[in-house]
Design an enzyme around this catalytic site. Sequence first.
Site, short mmCIF file in Angstrom:
data_model
loop_
_atom_site.label_atom_id
_atom_site.label_comp_id
_atom_site.label_asym_id
_atom_site.label_seq_id
_atom_site.Cartn_x
_atom_site.Cartn_y
_atom_site.Cartn_z
N LYS A 1 0.60 -1.30 -0.40
CA LYS A 1 0.21 -0.23 0.67
C LYS A 1 1.18 1.27 0.27
O LYS A 1 2.66 0.93 0.10
CB LYS A 1 -0.74 0.64 0.89
CG LYS A 1 -2.07 -0.70 0.92
CD LYS A 1 -3.09 -1.53 2.36
CE LYS A 1 -4.26 -2.28 2.51
NZ LYS A 1 -4.87 -2.25 3.66
N TYR B 1 -12.34 -2.26 -3.81
CA TYR B 1 -13.13 -2.75 -2.38
C TYR B 1 -14.62 -2.57 -1.97
O TYR B 1 -14.86 -1.97 -1.36
CB TYR B 1 -12.49 -1.52 -1.26
CG TYR B 1 -11.24 -1.72 -0.82
CD1 TYR B 1 -11.03 -2.76 0.43
CD2 TYR B 1 -9.70 -0.68 -1.29
CE1 TYR B 1 -9.57 -2.82 0.49
CE2 TYR B 1 -8.82 -1.04 -0.53
CZ TYR B 1 -8.31 -1.99 -0.21
OH TYR B 1 -6.63 -2.33 0.26
N PHE C 1 -15.13 3.75 6.57
CA PHE C 1 -13.82 4.05 6.47
C PHE C 1 -13.68 3.86 4.49
O PHE C 1 -12.96 4.23 5.20
CB PHE C 1 -12.83 3.42 7.08
CG PHE C 1 -12.86 1.74 6.96
CD1 PHE C 1 -12.78 1.12 5.46
CD2 PHE C 1 -13.52 0.52 7.63
CE1 PHE C 1 -13.14 0.13 5.81
CE2 PHE C 1 -14.47 -0.54 8.00
CZ PHE C 1 -13.95 -1.04 6.73
N ARG D 1 -1.88 -14.40 4.87
CA ARG D 1 -2.69 -13.21 5.80
C ARG D 1 -1.81 -13.73 6.86
O ARG D 1 -1.54 -12.76 8.30
CB ARG D 1 -3.97 -14.53 5.85
CG ARG D 1 -4.88 -13.72 4.72
CD ARG D 1 -5.26 -12.36 4.26
NE ARG D 1 -6.09 -11.93 6.09
CZ ARG D 1 -7.04 -10.87 5.68
NH1 ARG D 1 -6.96 -10.43 4.51
NH2 ARG D 1 -7.05 -10.25 7.37
N THR E 1 -5.28 -6.85 10.78
CA THR E 1 -5.70 -5.20 10.02
C THR E 1 -5.09 -4.76 11.28
O THR E 1 -4.65 -3.80 10.54
CB THR E 1 -7.12 -5.66 9.59
OG1 THR E 1 -7.62 -6.79 9.54
CG2 THR E 1 -7.29 -4.02 9.39
N ARG F 1 2.71 -6.38 9.28
CA ARG F 1 1.48 -4.65 9.58
C ARG F 1 2.25 -4.49 11.15
O ARG F 1 2.24 -3.98 11.60
CB ARG F 1 0.04 -5.13 9.83
CG ARG F 1 -0.31 -5.14 8.22
CD ARG F 1 -1.31 -6.28 8.44
NE ARG F 1 -2.47 -5.16 7.24
CZ ARG F 1 -3.69 -6.20 6.88
NH1 ARG F 1 -3.83 -6.90 7.70
NH2 ARG F 1 -4.17 -5.29 5.56
N ASN G 1 -1.95 -0.07 6.86
CA ASN G 1 -1.36 -0.98 7.18
C ASN G 1 -0.54 -2.01 6.29
O ASN G 1 -0.54 -2.38 6.39
CB ASN G 1 -2.59 -1.47 7.90
CG ASN G 1 -3.69 -2.19 7.02
OD1 ASN G 1 -3.75 -1.71 5.72
ND2 ASN G 1 -4.60 -2.77 7.53
N HIS H 1 -2.09 -5.46 1.12
CA HIS H 1 -3.41 -5.68 1.45
C HIS H 1 -2.91 -7.13 0.64
O HIS H 1 -2.11 -7.51 0.61
CB HIS H 1 -4.04 -5.41 0.01
CG HIS H 1 -5.79 -5.69 0.15
ND1 HIS H 1 -6.49 -6.26 0.03
CD2 HIS H 1 -5.45 -7.45 -1.27
CE1 HIS H 1 -7.39 -7.01 -0.53
NE2 HIS H 1 -7.08 -8.00 -1.14
N GLU I 1 -9.49 -10.80 -7.23
CA GLU I 1 -8.24 -10.55 -7.23
C GLU I 1 -7.27 -9.96 -8.00
O GLU I 1 -6.90 -8.83 -8.69
CB GLU I 1 -8.23 -9.86 -6.17
CG GLU I 1 -9.29 -9.35 -4.85
CD GLU I 1 -9.24 -9.54 -3.30
OE1 GLU I 1 -9.53 -8.96 -2.96
OE2 GLU I 1 -7.78 -9.66 -3.30
P1 IDP Z 1 -8.02 -6.38 5.66
O1 IDP Z 1 -7.31 -6.04 4.87
O2 IDP Z 1 -7.58 -7.41 7.01
O3 IDP Z 1 -8.42 -8.22 5.03
P2 IDP Z 1 -10.48 -5.49 5.72
O4 IDP Z 1 -11.82 -5.30 7.09
O5 IDP Z 1 -10.55 -6.22 4.65
O6 IDP Z 1 -9.10 -6.07 6.34
O7 IDP Z 1 -10.39 -3.74 5.00
C1 IDP Z 1 -9.94 -3.10 4.28
C2 IDP Z 1 -9.29 -2.13 4.58
O8 IDP Z 1 -10.06 -1.40 5.17
C3 IDP Z 1 -8.00 -2.71 5.92
O9 IDP Z 1 -6.92 -2.87 5.38
C4 IDP Z 1 -7.86 -1.25 6.05
O10 IDP Z 1 -6.89 -0.66 5.31
C5 IDP Z 1 -8.70 -0.13 6.03
N1 IDP Z 1 -9.66 -0.72 7.19
C6 IDP Z 1 -10.82 -2.11 8.15
N2 IDP Z 1 -11.18 -1.70 8.88
C7 IDP Z 1 -10.95 -0.43 9.16
C8 IDP Z 1 -11.06 0.74 10.47
O11 IDP Z 1 -11.70 0.42 11.26
N3 IDP Z 1 -10.32 2.18 9.99
C9 IDP Z 1 -10.44 2.62 9.08
N4 IDP Z 1 -9.46 1.30 8.51
C10 IDP Z 1 -10.47 0.61 8.10
MG MG Z 2 -10.17 -7.59 3.32
#
Ligand code: IDP
Ligand code: MG
Length: 140
Positions: free
Chosen positions: A11, A51, A59, A87, A93, A104, A114, A117, A128
């Site tokens: 990212k 997304y 968010f 993962r 996350t 992370r 973070n 992805h 994807e």
């Molecule tokens: P993941 O990337 O671990 O699969 P997801 O729940 O799919 O997590 O969320 C996608 C992306 O959205 C996260 O990697 C992060 O960049 C962002 N994100 C997820 N939850 C939050 C939040 O609570 N606040 C701000 N950004 C978030």
């Molecule tokens: Mg995800």
Amino acid sequence: MAQSRTLSIIKPDATRRNLTGAINSMLEESGLRIVAQKRIRLTREQAEAFYAVHRARPFFKDLVNFMISGPVVVQVLEGENAVERNRTVMGATDPAKAERNTIRARFAESIEANSVHGSDSPENAVSEIGFFFTPAEIVG
Ligand code: IDP
Ligand code: MG
């Protein structure tokens, strides 16, 4: 052993800090092979489409703005249980909850910025990967 594939994105927070190589090393050390990779700038339309599953989340708009704030490196990773393996090396996350020595935990700036992805299921990995790569661009 059966090999499978997953989609990874380095990212903008990580490309900005010149962490592509450090992250790639951790991916490779985890047993994954980078079989396709390109550095691109996502358009707003691409980021929103990628997304789309999160469209209703509070968010979403910030996430899209973050993902287009700088270059990303999209990559296809191959290995045994690639989705799960990736993962695991990514970590949770929220970097505050990520296991030590995950990407992370080491590099993420926040729950949003973070660093990486990774696809969350083999089915999503297939779609994807197809979002960014043609079969000819993936060299296993
Ligand atoms: P993941 O990337 O671990 O699969 P997801 O729940 O799919 O997590 O969320 C996608 C992306 O959205 C996260 O990697 C992060 O960049 C962002 N994100 C997820 N939850 C939050 C939040 O609570 N606040 C701000 N950004 C978030
Ligand atoms: Mg995800």
